[in-house]
Scaffold this active site. Structure first.
Site, PDB file in Angstrom:
ATOM      1  N   TYR A   7     -13.420 -26.716  38.070  1.00  0.00           N
ATOM      2  CA  TYR A   7     -13.740 -27.034  39.463  1.00  0.00           C
ATOM      3  C   TYR A   7     -15.227 -27.302  39.668  1.00  0.00           C
ATOM      4  O   TYR A   7     -15.606 -28.185  40.437  1.00  0.00           O
ATOM      5  CB  TYR A   7     -13.277 -25.898  40.378  1.00  0.00           C
ATOM      6  N   SER A  28      -0.801 -27.919  39.635  1.00  0.00           N
ATOM      7  CA  SER A  28      -1.020 -26.696  38.853  1.00  0.00           C
ATOM      8  C   SER A  28      -1.145 -25.453  39.721  1.00  0.00           C
ATOM      9  O   SER A  28      -0.499 -24.428  39.465  1.00  0.00           O
ATOM     10  CB  SER A  28      -2.274 -26.855  37.983  1.00  0.00           C
ATOM     11  N   GLU A  29      -1.995 -25.521  40.757  1.00  0.00           N
ATOM     12  CA  GLU A  29      -2.201 -24.324  41.583  1.00  0.00           C
ATOM     13  C   GLU A  29      -0.940 -23.965  42.367  1.00  0.00           C
ATOM     14  O   GLU A  29      -0.635 -22.782  42.559  1.00  0.00           O
ATOM     15  CB  GLU A  29      -3.377 -24.522  42.536  1.00  0.00           C
ATOM     16  N   ALA A  30      -0.212 -24.971  42.812  1.00  0.00           N
ATOM     17  CA  ALA A  30       1.034 -24.692  43.534  1.00  0.00           C
ATOM     18  C   ALA A  30       2.066 -24.045  42.621  1.00  0.00           C
ATOM     19  O   ALA A  30       2.896 -23.251  43.080  1.00  0.00           O
ATOM     20  CB  ALA A  30       1.587 -25.977  44.136  1.00  0.00           C
TER      21      ALA A  30
END
Length: 570
Positions: free
Chosen positions: A145, A198-200
């Site tokens: 990030y 990915s985060e979900a």
């Protein structure tokens, strides 16, 4: 001369093939055929099944902690099973394919139009096995990030997520493969797809927010709680895998709320209620085979924390921790007057910072205050650990909040919700007065989202609860989750969510909090909310929200028994 000309031609060809970032080479071997899970934005209702399928593909083994799947460590994943391909298609028909590493759910490369791009520092395993039939190039930034936000010029807190953003992100990634142009829209697009894929898959909290935005065709910017989840997935995973059997963390997970206030989380139960974490990054192998004593678990419907693992390089280290214990009505377990004498009763008192509320959970199964043991006798007291039978000093803390003395089979109980009430040992009837939480003693204020992404609401004492469209700041939709396992009306915390009885189809209503078994609830890692007294689940009657009936019912696996807590429902 022909030889010289041929060499010059090959040199020019090699230089031209480098492109902006430098072409990558790989051996000419047959690459593995990796599994593929696709998502098309034109099918909004397929987003949830898409995430379930992706989770299924990346979870290669049966390693779990507290019933949450743990991704395999790199040493246990062969190159032929290392990646999952994720084609994403927007309404214009543009398609890009992401490559996701099953070890950590990271996006490591993407491809479209016969070209593929890898992040700076890509590995030979990635280059030799992914998109080998394309022109491979390496970007001049990494996939973390910090690097991506530096390319964009600002943080992802300012970057909207939703169907429109995903549409644009797919176009940006595809356009870049055609022109290899400005990296700013590329990095922005990558930030969008990483969070929406990915985060979900890592957090149901994030999944819910994105699923709602897709359903409503709306956009949102990530709140600070969501961003702190993304930043702390690794530390969360580590704490969960090294937790004591009752879910007590050795350390503290640092999160931020929407107002940028610090949230310090010290147990699995609170962390799950905040994040609904769905998948864990491998950290270590648990040393505990089960989080239950037989006495504590026999009557439970959902056997939540069971550790299972294979052969690992690193074994988790479970350490002793010192925490407060909160129970009925949010009162804390307290040594009366702080007197350091054998036989001194243990009581309920308002939670504070006094040392007489700080209990050390030892790995030998004892719970100690200043070295003296919490002791089961005719009542509950502190006593010198060496002068009482060892079995009187042993306790098992279960993830559902029960604290059991295994020798007697009895559980820690608060007979009344009043300051100064001496604690006792009683038969386990799964009552709220027998529910406890270790650490994180303050109630959590939240919304409860269920079937069709609608919010649970109350309508006052002696009335039913039901589902309605979520509305931010609607007080009837705000609930306080207490350490005793009660779900309370936030605007009047003397009122509790209550089942009318303990049989299937019994209605769920709002009544005065009495510490009964009909008022204790467990938020399970499979997305259900169970009443351990009835051994039944909270259910939207007949899958019909218009009936305005929430009931108890047997487990069905249907979506009308799925729930999630969220501090930001819409």
């Amino acid at each position: 001369m022909r030889l010289v000309a041929k060499l010059l031609y090959l040199a020019v060809l090699a230089i031209c093939g480098l492109g902006i970032h430098g072409a990558l080479t790989h051996p000419r071997v047959t690459p593995p055929v990796y599994p593929s899970v696709s998502f098309n934005l034109t099918g909004a209702d397929t987003y949830e099944p898409f995430l379930r399928a992706l989770q299924e593909k990346v979870i290669l083994g049966n390693h779990t902690a507290f019933d949450l799947p743990v991704l395999n460590p790199e040493s246990q994943v062969s190159d032929s099973n290392r990646f999952v391909l994720v084609p994403l298609t927007n309404p214009s028909g543009d398609t890009v394919t992401l490559a996701i590493d099953v070890v950590n759910l990271y996006v490591v490369a993407f491809s479209s139009n016969g070209k593929s791009y890898f992040f700076s520092g890509s590995t030979a395993v990635q280059r030799d096995n992914l998109f080998v039939d394309t022109t491979q190039e390496e970007l001049n930034f990494t996939g973390n990030y910090t690097s991506l936000e530096r390319q964009v010029g600002f943080g992802r807190v300012y970057i909207p997520l939703g169907p429109k953003s995903l549409d644009q992100a797919i176009s940006s990634l595809r356009t870049y493969t055609l022109t290899a142009g400005d990296t700013k829209p590329l990095a922005r697009g990558l930030l969008v797809v990483i969070q929406m894929v990915s985060e979900a898959a890592r957090f149901r909290y994030i999944e819910l927010r994105i699923r709602t935005s897709i359903t409503d065709a709306s956009e949102f910017t990530p709140d600070l709680l969501m961003l702190s989840m993304e930043n702390n997935w690794s530390s969360m995973s580590s704490e969960i895998q090294q937790a004591q059997p009752g879910g007590i963390f050795a350390g503290v997970v640092q999160l931020r709320d929407e107002r940028n206030n610090s949230i310090e989380v010290t147990n699995f139960r609170r962390l799950f209620e905040l994040t609904y974490i769905a998948v864990l990054l491998y950290g270590c192998a648990p040393v505990t085979s089960s989080s239950y004593s037989n006495n504590a678990i026999d009557a439970q419907i959902i056997k939540m924390p069971v550790f299972r693992g294979g052969e690992y390089e690193k074994v988790c280290s479970v350490v002793e921790v010192t925490r407060r214990i909160s129970g009925w009505d949010g009162l804390c377990v307290d040594v009366r007057y702080g007197h350091y004498i054998d036989g001194n009763p243990v009581q309920l008192r308002p939670c504070g910072n006094e040392c007489n509320q700080l209990w050390t959970f030892r790995t030998d199964g004892t719970i100690r205050w200043l070295g003296k043991c919490l002791t089961a006798s005719s009542s509950v007291m502190i006593y010198d650990c060496n002068t009482v039978p060892p079995e009187a000093t042993k306790w098992v803390v279960s993830i559902d909040g029960t604290i059991t003395n295994p020798h007697s089979g009895l559980v820690l109980t608060a007979p009344q919700a009043a300051e100064g009430t001496a604690l006792s040992l009683e038969n386990n009837i799964h009552a709220a007065r027998q529910g406890w939480t270790v650490g994180d003693v303050e109630p959590l204020v939240t919304f409860i989202v269920g079937y069709k992404q609608m919010c649970l609401r109350e309508n006052g004492e002696n009335n039913f609860v039901w589902l309605e469209d979520c509305v931010l700041n609607r007080v009837q939709q705000e609930w306080a989750l207490y350490g005793d396992g009660t779900i309370r009306v936030n605007s009047n915390r003397s009122l509790c969510v209550t089942s009318e009885d303990h049989e299937p189809s019994d209605l769920i209503v709002i009544l005065k909090c009495e510490g009964s078994g009909n008022q204790r609830w467990v938020f399970n890692t499979n997305g259900t909310i169970s009443n351990p007294n009835a051994k039944l689940l909270m259910d939207v009657a007949q899958r019909d929200v218009s009936l305005r009936k929430i009931i108890l019912y047997r487990p069905t696996g249907n979506p009308n028994q799925q729930w999630i807590t969220t501090t930001h429902p819409a």
